[in-house]
Design a protein around this motif. Sequence first.
Motif: not given
Length: 493
Positions: A98-101, A124-137
Amino acid sequence: MNMKRFLLALFVLLLLISGPSRALAPLVPVETARLILPRNFGPIVVLVDHLPGDEKFAEARAEQVAIALRHFSAKTSWGYVDSEPIKNVASAKAVVYLGLDGSPQLSPAALDRLRRAHHLVVSGYHMPAIRKAGIAFKHTEGGVDVAVPPNTTVSFKGQTFPVALHDFLDFKVKKPATVISSYNTSLPGRTEVPYIVQDGHALFVNGVISFDTDAVTRRGAMLAFCDVMTRFIGARRLPSRPLAMLRLEDVSAITPAWRLESFVHYLSSVNVPYGISVIPDLRVQGKVIGSLRDNSELVDTLRWAEGHGGTIILHGLHHCCSSEDAEGYEFWDHERRGPIPNDSAEWMHSQIAEGLADLKALGLHPQMWETPHYSASPVDYGAVSQFFGAAWELRPPVGWLPWVLKRDQYGVMVLPEDLGYVSLDGTMTVADQLARAKELLVCQSCVAAGFLHPSTVPIEKAQEYVKGLQELGYRFVDPAQDLRKYGTRKTQG
């Protein structure tokens, strides 16, 4: 059946065929079905951001989602995204974050945990950060936080639902990722924004995951999420046809026996199983109310109902002790929003035991529990679990439940109530219940369940409810069969 009951049953049938409910004739028995729940999926961990100053909100939201996901798993838990033990994340079958921040960054500790997820659900908010880290999306582009335009809706499985969000992410999707549901919106140059996207082992929900309210602007989008989540984790088995339930509410000494008779004979005649919430000893401030045992005709009706498709539910002992009408709270201080002053496990135990003894002395056999007004303390719910393995209600912190929980935080199977009821003032109608039932059709593992007050609504409302759900394709579930099938019976007393 004695002559009086035979004549009453005959009267009900004639009424259905030739009376005011002519439009509902002919009388057609409905289809019934066993409740089907997904096989245990395995551990699910819910992760949440820290929200300085709003810690209680974040923790309550994470706990609520973890409990609601016990539809799929006997073991769910929650923790903070940057501190949950890594072994818990790695061993979970699914991780729901749950990306609330709204800040754009995620700490290395948080990313390290998300990287361990086998099935990853992010909201929530953190999809771009997760993509940038190479985890998903990796098959998405962009992800700018924008204000949601007025009149934005969500489309899913041929239905359109209103939404009320402050903001969402504006981004694009490329193959092989799949947009499963979209917002219909009016951003410059765009009429659609992805709502739910699957990209490999990851699912992104461009909005809020919560089970805190049945508000019209929240429940439709959540139904879409519930159905997508069911398919994303590969839940099996699932009902082939939608399932429905009915509860008759607030049956007490003041319920006219003839009114309840008309309901139970009609439901029996059309093969509809149902629950009956019974109050053994109704009390209202400033008034003398007889106990159920004082209304022998009503007790006879309840006994008949129990042998003809009705499941008895213990609905508290007194139901109401805090007001001058029957709408007071028995186990909760509504004004203070907290437990009543004399609340304790011992006291609650005595109230339940007395209610059970009263009904058993009348030849009735309650099989499950319903908390008056769905309000009690954790101590009270813990006491209930010592007597009953199943309850039919909403329980905090979950405020809206579209499906059955195998076991909640107290170890109790919880049946949902998501269609509401019919009010005396006409603000809530059977048509409203059926509209909600139509919404629920988009979620394959959800159950449509509502209730009616036989003391105050006419038999025609039950006919409308049954026929309306039948026409929507629903089959009715027998709550007593559910208890036997899923092993929720307990030794009571």
